[in-house]
Enzyme design. Sequence first.
Site, PDB file in Angstrom:
ATOM      1  N   TYR A   1      28.727  61.611  31.684  1.00  0.00           N
ATOM      2  CA  TYR A   1      28.791  62.868  30.913  1.00  0.00           C
ATOM      3  C   TYR A   1      27.507  63.689  31.112  1.00  0.00           C
ATOM      4  O   TYR A   1      27.451  64.845  30.723  1.00  0.00           O
ATOM      5  CB  TYR A   1      28.972  62.619  29.406  1.00  0.00           C
ATOM      6  CG  TYR A   1      30.255  61.918  29.002  1.00  0.00           C
ATOM      7  CD1 TYR A   1      31.265  61.660  29.918  1.00  0.00           C
ATOM      8  CD2 TYR A   1      30.453  61.526  27.689  1.00  0.00           C
ATOM      9  CE1 TYR A   1      32.427  61.005  29.540  1.00  0.00           C
ATOM     10  CE2 TYR A   1      31.621  60.881  27.299  1.00  0.00           C
ATOM     11  CZ  TYR A   1      32.601  60.613  28.232  1.00  0.00           C
ATOM     12  OH  TYR A   1      33.749  59.962  27.844  1.00  0.00           O
TER      13      TYR A   1
ATOM     14  N   ASP B   1      29.602  58.740  21.027  1.00  0.00           N
ATOM     15  CA  ASP B   1      30.234  58.293  22.265  1.00  0.00           C
ATOM     16  C   ASP B   1      29.776  59.134  23.454  1.00  0.00           C
ATOM     17  O   ASP B   1      30.100  60.312  23.556  1.00  0.00           O
ATOM     18  CB  ASP B   1      31.759  58.416  22.125  1.00  0.00           C
ATOM     19  CG  ASP B   1      32.476  57.795  23.307  1.00  0.00           C
ATOM     20  OD1 ASP B   1      32.603  56.563  23.323  1.00  0.00           O
ATOM     21  OD2 ASP B   1      32.874  58.544  24.222  1.00  0.00           O
TER      22      ASP B   1
ATOM     23  N   LYS C   1      28.750  54.279  28.847  1.00  0.00           N
ATOM     24  CA  LYS C   1      29.754  53.699  29.749  1.00  0.00           C
ATOM     25  C   LYS C   1      29.231  53.590  31.172  1.00  0.00           C
ATOM     26  O   LYS C   1      28.524  54.481  31.659  1.00  0.00           O
ATOM     27  CB  LYS C   1      31.027  54.555  29.733  1.00  0.00           C
ATOM     28  CG  LYS C   1      31.534  54.875  28.330  1.00  0.00           C
ATOM     29  CD  LYS C   1      32.898  55.526  28.317  1.00  0.00           C
ATOM     30  CE  LYS C   1      33.223  56.095  26.939  1.00  0.00           C
ATOM     31  NZ  LYS C   1      32.638  57.417  26.670  1.00  0.00           N
TER      32      LYS C   1
ATOM     33  N   HIS D   1      33.694  52.094  32.133  1.00  0.00           N
ATOM     34  CA  HIS D   1      34.386  53.372  31.921  1.00  0.00           C
ATOM     35  C   HIS D   1      35.846  53.351  32.411  1.00  0.00           C
ATOM     36  O   HIS D   1      36.749  53.785  31.704  1.00  0.00           O
ATOM     37  CB  HIS D   1      33.593  54.486  32.620  1.00  0.00           C
ATOM     38  CG  HIS D   1      33.760  55.837  32.007  1.00  0.00           C
ATOM     39  ND1 HIS D   1      32.765  56.778  31.991  1.00  0.00           N
ATOM     40  CD2 HIS D   1      34.824  56.428  31.398  1.00  0.00           C
ATOM     41  CE1 HIS D   1      33.216  57.875  31.381  1.00  0.00           C
ATOM     42  NE2 HIS D   1      34.449  57.681  31.026  1.00  0.00           N
TER      43      HIS D   1
HETATM   44  N1  LIG Z   1      36.799  56.673  28.082  1.00  0.00           N
HETATM   45  C1  LIG Z   1      37.296  57.720  28.684  1.00  0.00           C
HETATM   46  O1  LIG Z   1      37.764  57.642  29.830  1.00  0.00           O
HETATM   47  C2  LIG Z   1      37.306  59.037  27.990  1.00  0.00           C
HETATM   48  C3  LIG Z   1      38.070  60.113  28.498  1.00  0.00           C
HETATM   49  C4  LIG Z   1      38.064  61.315  27.791  1.00  0.00           C
HETATM   50  C5  LIG Z   1      37.303  61.440  26.632  1.00  0.00           C
HETATM   51  N2  LIG Z   1      36.529  60.394  26.176  1.00  0.00           N
HETATM   52  C6  LIG Z   1      35.720  60.497  24.924  1.00  0.00           C
HETATM   53  O2  LIG Z   1      36.582  60.927  23.886  1.00  0.00           O
HETATM   54  C7  LIG Z   1      36.009  62.102  23.273  1.00  0.00           C
HETATM   55  C8  LIG Z   1      37.102  62.962  22.707  1.00  0.00           C
HETATM   56  O3  LIG Z   1      38.046  63.337  23.674  1.00  0.00           O
HETATM   57  P1  LIG Z   1      38.224  64.834  24.180  1.00  0.00           P
HETATM   58  O4  LIG Z   1      36.956  65.559  24.002  1.00  0.00           O
HETATM   59  O5  LIG Z   1      38.796  64.777  25.548  1.00  0.00           O
HETATM   60  O6  LIG Z   1      39.406  65.413  23.265  1.00  0.00           O
HETATM   61  P2  LIG Z   1      39.658  65.634  21.699  1.00  0.00           P
HETATM   62  O7  LIG Z   1      38.561  65.067  20.880  1.00  0.00           O
HETATM   63  O8  LIG Z   1      41.042  65.176  21.446  1.00  0.00           O
HETATM   64  O9  LIG Z   1      39.678  67.200  21.590  1.00  0.00           O
HETATM   65  C9  LIG Z   1      38.528  67.976  21.715  1.00  0.00           C
HETATM   66  C10 LIG Z   1      38.935  69.436  21.578  1.00  0.00           C
HETATM   67  O10 LIG Z   1      39.470  69.673  20.267  1.00  0.00           O
HETATM   68  C11 LIG Z   1      38.710  70.704  19.620  1.00  0.00           C
HETATM   69  N3  LIG Z   1      38.587  70.348  18.208  1.00  0.00           N
HETATM   70  C12 LIG Z   1      37.855  69.335  17.660  1.00  0.00           C
HETATM   71  N4  LIG Z   1      37.986  69.310  16.327  1.00  0.00           N
HETATM   72  C13 LIG Z   1      38.836  70.323  16.012  1.00  0.00           C
HETATM   73  C14 LIG Z   1      39.347  70.818  14.799  1.00  0.00           C
HETATM   74  N5  LIG Z   1      39.042  70.245  13.620  1.00  0.00           N
HETATM   75  N6  LIG Z   1      40.187  71.892  14.849  1.00  0.00           N
HETATM   76  C15 LIG Z   1      40.513  72.468  16.012  1.00  0.00           C
HETATM   77  N7  LIG Z   1      40.053  72.046  17.217  1.00  0.00           N
HETATM   78  C16 LIG Z   1      39.214  70.981  17.219  1.00  0.00           C
HETATM   79  C17 LIG Z   1      37.382  70.741  20.332  1.00  0.00           C
HETATM   80  O11 LIG Z   1      36.836  72.050  20.296  1.00  0.00           O
HETATM   81  P3  LIG Z   1      35.385  72.390  19.619  1.00  0.00           P
HETATM   82  O12 LIG Z   1      34.356  71.516  20.290  1.00  0.00           O
HETATM   83  O13 LIG Z   1      35.210  73.838  19.909  1.00  0.00           O
HETATM   84  O14 LIG Z   1      35.518  72.081  18.145  1.00  0.00           O
HETATM   85  C18 LIG Z   1      37.763  70.358  21.768  1.00  0.00           C
HETATM   86  O15 LIG Z   1      38.237  71.475  22.468  1.00  0.00           O
HETATM   87  C19 LIG Z   1      35.216  62.733  24.418  1.00  0.00           C
HETATM   88  O16 LIG Z   1      34.273  63.689  23.964  1.00  0.00           O
HETATM   89  C20 LIG Z   1      34.579  61.511  25.023  1.00  0.00           C
HETATM   90  O17 LIG Z   1      33.468  61.107  24.228  1.00  0.00           O
HETATM   91  C21 LIG Z   1      36.543  59.196  26.836  1.00  0.00           C
END
Ligand SMILES: NC(=O)c1ccc[n+]([C@@H]2O[C@H](COP(=O)([O-])OP(=O)(O)OC[C@H]3O[C@@H](n4cnc5c(N)ncnc54)[C@H](OP(=O)(O)O)[C@@H]3O)[C@@H](O)[C@H]2O)c1
Length: 277
Positions: free
Chosen positions: A51, A46, A76, A109
């Site tokens: 990004y 994704d 996106k 997006h």
């Molecule tokens: N469409 C949209 O508007 C939108 C908005 C926001 C995000 N997104 C997409 O959604 C993806 C995920 O969302 P997000 O990055 O905001 O949040 P998330 O996946 O809920 O959380 C990511 C955080 O959790 C940590 N983490 C991951 N696996 C873990 C584990 N097993 N144990 C402990 N900590 C862990 C990561 O740290 P480490 O990397 O250090 O492991 C990072 O700090 C984004 O990367 C993006 O691709 C889309």
Amino acid sequence: MTDIPLRQLNDGSTLPAIGLGTYGLTGEDGIAAIGAGIASGYRLLDTALNYGNEREVGEAIRRSGVDRDEFVVTSKLPGRHHGYEETLASFEESRKNLGLERIDLYLIHWPLPRIGKFVDSFRAFLKLREDGLVRSAGVSNFTEAQLRRIVLETGVAPAVNQVELHPHFPQAALRKVHEELGIVTESWAPLGKRQELLDEPVVRDAAAAHGVTPTQAVLRWHLELGAVPVPKSGDAERQRENLGVFGFTLTGDEVSAFSALESGRLWDGDPETHEEF
Ligand SMILES: NC(=O)c1ccc[n+]([C@@H]2O[C@H](COP(=O)([O-])OP(=O)(O)OC[C@H]3O[C@@H](n4cnc5c(N)ncnc54)[C@H](OP(=O)(O)O)[C@@H]3O)[C@@H](O)[C@H]2O)c1
């Protein structure tokens, strides 16, 4: 490599049941981190033009040696490129960054209702799909009314709506609409991005009961809801941990208890008002 089950989309394509979020994974470190994810078994990747790492995603795919057709590459369309012609041009920019012929899943997006051009952009998505340049046309952060408008005006339901979804914001009403319209829910910030969620007693208890980590319990909750989470991790071990969600199930009571943690959005990402260009 993990065998990740596939979900059926309304256009006949499929989507792996879990994907890798890549926000923040940039540069050589980003390529290595995405490459580690691919080596662990992730095939749904994704990214987004905004990004700034489409190049890294494409490069990680090429370096992996895995057949390109195994991947569901998601990107996106940013707010600044809404409109029919602008969307076609933005797609070319993303495709060039990725170095790929096709984007498998292309999402609007954010809807930006004040700008009022998301239907034009979706029509451009359908043209790209017709031309074989996009496999599945989807959206992100769309409300019920915005989804219904797309269906009414184009006759096509988006394949996917990627929205903020985690136990603190379970989106029950919107998920019901997705089900009615045949739209697959993708969860962004599936881990709630914050430690508090992983420290919730019901999450810790369920994890202990199943002999898994709190993160795995939360990701399993998404699968039980029928949603496709795209957790981001830049760490190979945590990426692997996040794929360890297919060997157990949560009980109905556990699913309900997680959903009862509802407290609201992480930040003020209300699709009616949030503008991101
Ligand atoms: N469409 C949209 O508007 C939108 C908005 C926001 C995000 N997104 C997409 O959604 C993806 C995920 O969302 P997000 O990055 O905001 O949040 P998330 O996946 O809920 O959380 C990511 C955080 O959790 C940590 N983490 C991951 N696996 C873990 C584990 N097993 N144990 C402990 N900590 C862990 C990561 O740290 P480490 O990397 O250090 O492991 C990072 O700090 C984004 O990367 C993006 O691709 C889309």
